[in-house]
Design an enzyme around this catalytic site. Structure first.
Site, PDB file in Angstrom:
ATOM      1  N   TRP A 189       2.773  -6.798  11.870  1.00 31.28           N
ATOM      2  CA  TRP A 189       1.525  -6.045  11.723  1.00 31.28           C
ATOM      3  C   TRP A 189       0.337  -6.803  12.325  1.00 31.28           C
ATOM      4  O   TRP A 189      -0.662  -6.206  12.705  1.00 31.28           O
ATOM      5  CB  TRP A 189       1.279  -5.749  10.248  1.00 31.28           C
ATOM      6  CG  TRP A 189       0.189  -4.740   9.995  1.00 31.28           C
ATOM      7  CD1 TRP A 189      -0.397  -3.896  10.893  1.00 31.28           C
ATOM      8  CD2 TRP A 189      -0.444  -4.451   8.736  1.00 31.28           C
ATOM      9  NE1 TRP A 189      -1.349  -3.104  10.284  1.00 31.28           N
ATOM     10  CE2 TRP A 189      -1.389  -3.436   8.951  1.00 31.28           C
ATOM     11  CE3 TRP A 189      -0.278  -4.968   7.455  1.00 31.28           C
ATOM     12  CZ2 TRP A 189      -2.194  -2.932   7.934  1.00 31.28           C
ATOM     13  CZ3 TRP A 189      -1.072  -4.458   6.429  1.00 31.28           C
ATOM     14  CH2 TRP A 189      -2.029  -3.447   6.676  1.00 31.28           C
ATOM     15  N   TYR A 215       1.609  -0.160  15.282  1.00 31.23           N
ATOM     16  CA  TYR A 215       0.947  -1.468  15.310  1.00 31.23           C
ATOM     17  C   TYR A 215       0.418  -1.722  16.713  1.00 31.23           C
ATOM     18  O   TYR A 215       1.180  -1.956  17.657  1.00 31.23           O
ATOM     19  CB  TYR A 215       1.916  -2.587  14.930  1.00 31.23           C
ATOM     20  CG  TYR A 215       2.431  -2.549  13.508  1.00 31.23           C
ATOM     21  CD1 TYR A 215       1.871  -1.703  12.548  1.00 31.23           C
ATOM     22  CD2 TYR A 215       3.479  -3.365  13.107  1.00 31.23           C
ATOM     23  CE1 TYR A 215       2.346  -1.668  11.252  1.00 31.23           C
ATOM     24  CE2 TYR A 215       3.955  -3.350  11.809  1.00 31.23           C
ATOM     25  CZ  TYR A 215       3.385  -2.500  10.888  1.00 31.23           C
ATOM     26  OH  TYR A 215       3.871  -2.483   9.601  1.00 31.23           O
ATOM     27  N   GLN A 258      10.084   0.473   1.823  1.00 34.11           N
ATOM     28  CA  GLN A 258       9.157  -0.630   2.098  1.00 34.11           C
ATOM     29  C   GLN A 258       7.809  -0.326   1.431  1.00 34.11           C
ATOM     30  O   GLN A 258       6.989   0.410   1.967  1.00 34.11           O
ATOM     31  CB  GLN A 258       8.967  -0.844   3.603  1.00 34.11           C
ATOM     32  CG  GLN A 258       8.081  -2.040   3.901  1.00 34.11           C
ATOM     33  CD  GLN A 258       7.991  -2.400   5.366  1.00 34.11           C
ATOM     34  OE1 GLN A 258       7.089  -3.131   5.763  1.00 34.11           O
ATOM     35  NE2 GLN A 258       8.900  -1.902   6.179  1.00 34.11           N
ATOM     36  N   LEU A 268       2.098 -11.770   0.092  1.00 35.22           N
ATOM     37  CA  LEU A 268       1.128 -12.802  -0.273  1.00 35.22           C
ATOM     38  C   LEU A 268      -0.275 -12.227  -0.412  1.00 35.22           C
ATOM     39  O   LEU A 268      -1.266 -12.957  -0.362  1.00 35.22           O
ATOM     40  CB  LEU A 268       1.134 -13.930   0.768  1.00 35.22           C
ATOM     41  CG  LEU A 268       2.431 -14.740   0.859  1.00 35.22           C
ATOM     42  CD1 LEU A 268       2.363 -15.751   1.986  1.00 35.22           C
ATOM     43  CD2 LEU A 268       2.712 -15.449  -0.459  1.00 35.22           C
ATOM     44  N   ARG A 291      -2.087 -10.514   1.541  1.00 27.03           N
ATOM     45  CA  ARG A 291      -2.888 -10.753   2.745  1.00 27.03           C
ATOM     46  C   ARG A 291      -3.635 -12.085   2.686  1.00 27.03           C
ATOM     47  O   ARG A 291      -4.787 -12.195   3.101  1.00 27.03           O
ATOM     48  CB  ARG A 291      -3.852  -9.592   2.984  1.00 27.03           C
ATOM     49  CG  ARG A 291      -3.118  -8.267   3.132  1.00 27.03           C
ATOM     50  CD  ARG A 291      -4.036  -7.088   3.305  1.00 27.03           C
ATOM     51  NE  ARG A 291      -3.270  -5.853   3.224  1.00 27.03           N
ATOM     52  CZ  ARG A 291      -3.807  -4.640   3.322  1.00 27.03           C
ATOM     53  NH1 ARG A 291      -5.099  -4.508   3.502  1.00 27.03           N
ATOM     54  NH2 ARG A 291      -3.049  -3.566   3.247  1.00 27.03           N
TER      55      ARG A 291
END
Length: 390
Positions: A21, A57, A176, A207, A209
């Site tokens: 990403w 992306y 996901q 985490l 971000r």
């Protein structure tokens, strides 16, 4: 590196998946491709064999970059590649959801080309599309499976009801979702559902971000202002009202310093500053108009879920009517009649609440016209007005 079987598939993946990403400049800005390549090389050295990306992306940039890496290092057979589809970014300035049969087929071909491969291990629906029938989506994916272009099918950002809708027509091997120590909503329904159905789970933002890395401390200080780039045709007053509404809902105090319109007339650049001394009431009073509203804000996904539940209730009511016709029980007939009144009233009430800008529906028209133009070999000019109408 530990490796595990993904759901019911034959894919044996590393516990850690390398996500792509970050190769989306509109979200994260430009990063060093050299550093990105080094990071992926090191990940593979450490035993990571699972790479997740998406067509959207960077509007194809992430897939192209990964494809170049695969070609250069000749490592396609060693890796398990997952990608996604959902956004039609033919016109980058005007993205819209597209999970129609024809688009899925075309976009898969485009992803294969960008990735320099002839098959995708895990092909995922990036998000729920309420405008396309689940059976149409399933038909396209099953066709791609039969052609050997994709191996397994997964979904992303979906709740239990949405997954159940797709499961009527095809197998889902993986979900996901957003999941980390700070965002644990999926523990309530989605994770137990996946465990029951033996659906694999790969998470993103594990985490949060960066928040959970220890990078930010309690005494961390941030800049007082930042710039937001938005592509829109709304006027300045509408933009200001929307930004302040979002800030209010998220309980963040802000002050809009500046709103500029660039030469194209479509990209507004806002400078937003945190304002500890100003309350929302003071900010609102500074606006030219301050109208009292009786409306409340409802999460659109929750409202969609409510509509789906109402639809299921109607289906069950119809089945009960069929059973009652066979048994001829007066008490059952009375109960079904009462249920019908409640169902009808509930359906009408939800439909009245479920008002969104018609642009969400209009967004399908360019795709339909484009497909028609392609079939007829003619140029079609489409002009749409009133997209903001609810």
């Amino acid at each position: 590196m530990k490796h595990v079987q993904l759901g019911k598939t034959d894919l044996v993946v590393s516990r850690i998946c390398f996500g792509c990403w970050q190769l989306s400049p509109r979200f994260w800005g430009n990063i060093s491709i050299e550093d990105w390549n080094k990071a992926l090389e090191r990940a593979i050295e450490l035993g990571i064999n699972f790479i997740d990306t998406a067509d959207a992306y960077g509007d194809g940039f992430a897939e192209i970059t990964l494809g170049e890496f695969l070609k250069k290092h000749k490592c396609r057979q060693k890796l398990i590649i997952a990608t996604k589809f959902y956004w039609n970014f033919t016109d980058p300035a005007r993205r819209y959801p597209d999970t129609s049969y024809d688009y899925i087929i075309r976009e898969c071909e485009a992803s294969l080309k960008r990735l320099n491969t002839d098959y995708i291990d895990l092909y995922q629906i990036h998000a729920w599309d309420p405008l396309t029938r689940p059976e149409e989506v399933a038909a396209a994916l099953i066709t791609l499976q039969k052609q050997g272009k994709i191996r397994w099918i997964g979904v992303s950002n979906m709740n239990v009801h949405q997954m159940s809708m797709y499961l009527r027509y095809m197998d889902i091997e993986c979900l996901q979702p957003l999941y980390n120590l700070l965002d644990r909503d999926v523990e309530k329904e989605e994770l137990p559902f996946c465990l029951e159905k033996k659906i694999g789970v790969i998470t993103y933002s594990s985490l949060a971000r960066g928040i959970l890395t220890g990078k930010y401390r309690e005494d961390e200080k941030f800049e007082d202002s930042f710039t937001v780039h938005i592509i829109t045709k709304e006027d300045k007053e509408s933009i200001e009202e929307r930004l302040l509404s979002i800030a209010e809902v998220n309980k963040v105090e802000v002050e809009l310093i500046n709103i500029d319109l660039n030469k194209e007339g479509e990209r507004f650049v806002k400078e937003v500053s945190s304002s500890q001394s100003q309350s929302f009431e003071n900010i609102k009073k500074s606006q030219s108009s301050n109208k009292t509203s009786k409306s409340v804000r409802v999460d659109i996904d929750r409202l969609d879920n409510l509509m789906n539940l109402v639809s299921e209730l109607i289906i069950i009511k119809t089945r009960l009517e069929g059973l009652e016709a066979d048994n001829r029980n007066s008490e059952t007939a009375s109960a079904i009649e009462y249920l019908e009144r409640i169902t009808t009233n509930l359906h009408d009430a939800v439909m009245k609440v479920r008002m969104v800008p018609v642009e969400r529906v209009f967004n399908r028209f360019p795709r339909m016209v484009r497909d028609l133009s392609y079939e007829l070999g003619k140029k079609i000019i489409l002009n749409m007005y009133g997209q903001d109408t609810e």
